[in-house]
Design an enzyme around this catalytic site. Structure first.
Site, mmCIF file in Angstrom:
data_model
loop_
_atom_site.group_PDB
_atom_site.id
_atom_site.type_symbol
_atom_site.label_atom_id
_atom_site.label_comp_id
_atom_site.label_asym_id
_atom_site.label_seq_id
_atom_site.Cartn_x
_atom_site.Cartn_y
_atom_site.Cartn_z
ATOM 1 N N GLN A 7 -13.923 32.166 -54.304
ATOM 2 C CA GLN A 7 -14.605 32.049 -53.018
ATOM 3 C C GLN A 7 -14.956 33.432 -52.478
ATOM 4 O O GLN A 7 -14.045 34.193 -52.122
ATOM 5 C CB GLN A 7 -13.687 31.324 -52.029
ATOM 6 C CG GLN A 7 -14.275 31.086 -50.670
ATOM 7 C CD GLN A 7 -13.189 30.751 -49.657
ATOM 8 O OE1 GLN A 7 -12.314 31.561 -49.370
ATOM 9 N NE2 GLN A 7 -13.219 29.557 -49.126
ATOM 10 N N GLY A 8 -16.210 33.758 -52.437
ATOM 11 C CA GLY A 8 -16.635 35.073 -51.948
ATOM 12 C C GLY A 8 -17.126 34.993 -50.519
ATOM 13 O O GLY A 8 -18.340 35.039 -50.269
ATOM 14 N N SER A 10 -14.860 36.449 -47.500
ATOM 15 C CA SER A 10 -14.378 37.584 -46.692
ATOM 16 C C SER A 10 -14.911 38.920 -47.199
ATOM 17 O O SER A 10 -15.117 39.113 -48.402
ATOM 18 C CB SER A 10 -12.850 37.642 -46.735
ATOM 19 O OG SER A 10 -12.310 36.417 -46.336
ATOM 20 N N SER A 42 -9.385 35.481 -54.100
ATOM 21 C CA SER A 42 -8.331 34.906 -54.949
ATOM 22 C C SER A 42 -8.911 34.580 -56.321
ATOM 23 O O SER A 42 -9.996 33.986 -56.428
ATOM 24 C CB SER A 42 -7.777 33.616 -54.343
ATOM 25 O OG SER A 42 -7.268 33.844 -53.070
ATOM 26 N N GLU A 125 -10.870 23.187 -47.089
ATOM 27 C CA GLU A 125 -9.873 24.135 -47.598
ATOM 28 C C GLU A 125 -8.615 24.112 -46.723
ATOM 29 O O GLU A 125 -7.490 24.097 -47.218
ATOM 30 C CB GLU A 125 -10.481 25.545 -47.623
ATOM 31 C CG GLU A 125 -9.537 26.608 -48.178
ATOM 32 C CD GLU A 125 -10.083 28.032 -48.005
ATOM 33 O OE1 GLU A 125 -11.185 28.201 -47.449
ATOM 34 O OE2 GLU A 125 -9.375 28.956 -48.430
ATOM 35 N N SER A 253 -6.789 32.478 -39.998
ATOM 36 C CA SER A 253 -5.429 32.744 -39.502
ATOM 37 C C SER A 253 -4.986 31.689 -38.472
ATOM 38 O O SER A 253 -5.801 30.961 -37.914
ATOM 39 C CB SER A 253 -5.365 34.140 -38.867
ATOM 40 O OG SER A 253 -6.085 34.127 -37.655
ATOM 41 N N GLU A 255 -3.963 32.204 -35.512
ATOM 42 C CA GLU A 255 -4.551 32.462 -34.186
ATOM 43 C C GLU A 255 -5.934 31.805 -34.101
ATOM 44 O O GLU A 255 -6.287 31.210 -33.072
ATOM 45 C CB GLU A 255 -4.683 33.976 -33.934
ATOM 46 C CG GLU A 255 -3.363 34.698 -33.702
ATOM 47 C CD GLU A 255 -2.579 34.936 -34.986
ATOM 48 O OE1 GLU A 255 -3.155 34.804 -36.085
ATOM 49 O OE2 GLU A 255 -1.371 35.231 -34.883
HETATM 50 C C1 LIG Z 1 -3.462 35.582 -49.931
HETATM 51 C C2 LIG Z 1 -4.865 35.573 -49.412
HETATM 52 C C3 LIG Z 1 -5.859 34.940 -50.138
HETATM 53 C C4 LIG Z 1 -7.186 34.976 -49.706
HETATM 54 N N1 LIG Z 1 -8.165 34.420 -50.487
HETATM 55 C C5 LIG Z 1 -9.470 34.537 -50.092
HETATM 56 C C6 LIG Z 1 -10.510 34.082 -50.943
HETATM 57 O O1 LIG Z 1 -10.274 33.562 -52.053
HETATM 58 N N2 LIG Z 1 -11.784 34.226 -50.536
HETATM 59 C C7 LIG Z 1 -12.104 34.784 -49.332
HETATM 60 O O2 LIG Z 1 -13.285 34.867 -49.005
HETATM 61 N N3 LIG Z 1 -11.132 35.245 -48.503
HETATM 62 C C8 LIG Z 1 -9.831 35.134 -48.858
HETATM 63 N N4 LIG Z 1 -8.828 35.616 -48.035
HETATM 64 C C9 LIG Z 1 -9.192 36.271 -46.784
HETATM 65 C C10 LIG Z 1 -8.810 35.495 -45.547
HETATM 66 O O3 LIG Z 1 -9.680 34.425 -45.322
HETATM 67 C C11 LIG Z 1 -8.816 36.508 -44.381
HETATM 68 O O4 LIG Z 1 -7.752 37.416 -44.615
HETATM 69 C C12 LIG Z 1 -8.633 35.844 -43.042
HETATM 70 O O5 LIG Z 1 -9.765 35.098 -42.693
HETATM 71 C C13 LIG Z 1 -8.365 36.898 -41.937
HETATM 72 O O6 LIG Z 1 -9.330 37.880 -41.969
HETATM 73 P P1 LIG Z 1 -8.918 39.434 -42.024
HETATM 74 O O7 LIG Z 1 -7.926 39.626 -43.116
HETATM 75 O O8 LIG Z 1 -10.163 40.236 -42.051
HETATM 76 O O9 LIG Z 1 -8.145 39.707 -40.674
HETATM 77 P P2 LIG Z 1 -8.775 39.960 -39.254
HETATM 78 O O10 LIG Z 1 -9.889 39.028 -39.005
HETATM 79 O O11 LIG Z 1 -9.071 41.424 -39.132
HETATM 80 O O12 LIG Z 1 -7.580 39.578 -38.298
HETATM 81 C C14 LIG Z 1 -6.472 40.451 -38.104
HETATM 82 C C15 LIG Z 1 -5.530 39.802 -37.092
HETATM 83 O O13 LIG Z 1 -6.221 39.642 -35.845
HETATM 84 C C16 LIG Z 1 -6.172 38.271 -35.440
HETATM 85 N N5 LIG Z 1 -7.452 37.891 -34.818
HETATM 86 C C17 LIG Z 1 -8.706 38.160 -35.277
HETATM 87 N N6 LIG Z 1 -9.633 37.624 -34.457
HETATM 88 C C18 LIG Z 1 -8.956 36.998 -33.460
HETATM 89 C C19 LIG Z 1 -9.360 36.240 -32.314
HETATM 90 N N7 LIG Z 1 -10.628 36.014 -32.045
HETATM 91 N N8 LIG Z 1 -8.384 35.730 -31.528
HETATM 92 C C20 LIG Z 1 -7.068 35.935 -31.802
HETATM 93 N N9 LIG Z 1 -6.639 36.655 -32.873
HETATM 94 C C21 LIG Z 1 -7.555 37.174 -33.690
HETATM 95 C C22 LIG Z 1 -5.969 37.462 -36.697
HETATM 96 O O14 LIG Z 1 -5.338 36.233 -36.424
HETATM 97 C C23 LIG Z 1 -5.077 38.396 -37.501
HETATM 98 O O15 LIG Z 1 -3.732 38.229 -37.126
HETATM 99 C C24 LIG Z 1 -7.506 35.604 -48.461
HETATM 100 C C25 LIG Z 1 -6.481 36.215 -47.715
HETATM 101 C C26 LIG Z 1 -5.186 36.223 -48.176
HETATM 102 C C27 LIG Z 1 -4.124 36.909 -47.367
#
Ligand SMILES: Cc1cc2nc3c(=O)[nH]c(=O)nc-3n(C[C@H](O)[C@H](O)[C@H](O)COP(=O)(O)OP(=O)(O)OC[C@H]3O[C@@H](n4cnc5c(N)ncnc54)[C@H](O)[C@@H]3O)c2cc1C
Length: 267
Positions: A7-8, A10, A42, A125, A253, A255
């Site tokens: 899944q591309g 993020s 992933s 998902e 997440s 949140e």
């Molecule tokens: C193990 C793992 C597998 C993954 N696999 C994939 C995958 O296969 N394909 C893919 O595309 N992505 C994947 N992801 C990415 C995942 O979808 C993102 O990590 C997730 O959406 C959070 O984005 P971020 O890491 O950029 O954190 P951020 O968006 O930067 O968030 C950081 C923190 O701020 C909080 N936050 C952000 N915005 C808000 C808001 N508006 N209100 C309150 N709190 C907020 C979040 O809850 C979090 O605690 C994976 C992530 C992990 C950890």
């Protein structure tokens, strides 16, 4: 033939705020030419294909300029770099796309309408990430392990505090199972996927994390073993505990799920 997809979605700077994604796809004749970077992908190192969100209209307002493309991972210009997670394993990757040429026929749905596909897939998902069956199986395993593990000569399961913790988790899993069943029994057009998916994802991942925390305590030092041939299901309990911490992040997440629930249920 089995085909593996990753899944591309993020990108650096586009996770929770996914619609800020910047990977671009410019149209050249019968092809899109893609440039950008995906992250946290992933299993990209195993995948044959990636389903990706790309920006096809840089002028349009955020969600409106995004398309959903299928990309063959063997295409020239794609490089995959590992990210090692807290459990010491390789599940995740960065994927770099440099002038990657994809036939226009690989577009899913309409150009600039990819956000609709993404929303639908994310809801599915999230329902899957709740892992309702796994929660039940892992709790049964914790109960069984506690029955065979001795503390001061007595089985751990006789510890009243532990017994109570297991009972509370049992009740929470039952509620999760009922919510899942309500979702499945609801007519598909009335399912209002986002609230259901968000409740299941939020509670399911909290329960998974609590179970792995419990298992880590019950397993003690044996859970630190990465491979235990004599007791394979005990192996890597700690590693799984560490990886379970990510469950409240991937797929959106906790949140963000609470935010969705606040908007869609509470109003
Ligand atoms: C193990 C793992 C597998 C993954 N696999 C994939 C995958 O296969 N394909 C893919 O595309 N992505 C994947 N992801 C990415 C995942 O979808 C993102 O990590 C997730 O959406 C959070 O984005 P971020 O890491 O950029 O954190 P951020 O968006 O930067 O968030 C950081 C923190 O701020 C909080 N936050 C952000 N915005 C808000 C808001 N508006 N209100 C309150 N709190 C907020 C979040 O809850 C979090 O605690 C994976 C992530 C992990 C950890």
């Amino acid at each position: 033939m089995d085909l593996w997809f990753c899944q591309g979605f993020s990108e650096p700077g586009a996770g929770s705020d996914l619609a800020s994604l910047r990977t671009s796809a410019r149209r050249e004749g019968d092809e899109y030419v893609i440039n950008g970077q995906k992250i946290w992908t992933s299993s990209a190192h195993y995948a044959d294909w990636m389903f990706a969100l790309v920006r096809t209209d840089p002028e349009a307002r955020k969600q409106l300029g995004i398309s959903f493309l299928l990309i063959d991972m063997k295409t020239r210009g794609i490089s995959v770099r590992p990210i090692i997670t807290l459990d010491g394993d390789h599940h995740l990757n960065e994927v770099f796309l440099d002038e990657v040429r994809v036939p226009v026929t690989n577009l899913v749905g309409e150009e600039n309408k990819g956000w609709d596909c993404a929303k639908f897939l994310l809801a599915n998902e999230r329902t899957g990430i709740a892992n309702v069956g796994l929660c039940r199986e892992r709790l049964d395993y914790a109960r069984e392990l506690a029955s065979h593990t001795l503390q001061a000569g007595r089985p751990l399961i006789e510890d009243v505090k532990l017994h109570r913790e297991i009972a509370v988790l049992d009740a929470e899993i039952r509620a999760l199972e009922i919510t899942n069943a309500r979702f499945l029994l609801t007519e598909s057009e009335q399912r209002r996927l986002p609230p259901f998916a968000s409740v299941l994802k939020l509670k399911g991942t909290e329960i998974q994390q609590e179970i792995y925390q419990l298992l880590t305590r019950i397993a003690g030092p044996a859970g630190l073993e990465r491979r235990t041939p004599a007791e394979p299901s005990l192996a890597a309990v700690n590693a799984r505990y560490f990886y379970s911490r990510a469950a409240s992040v991937y797929g959106g997440s906790s949140e963000i799920q609470k935010d969705i629930l606040a908007k869609t249920v509470v109003g």
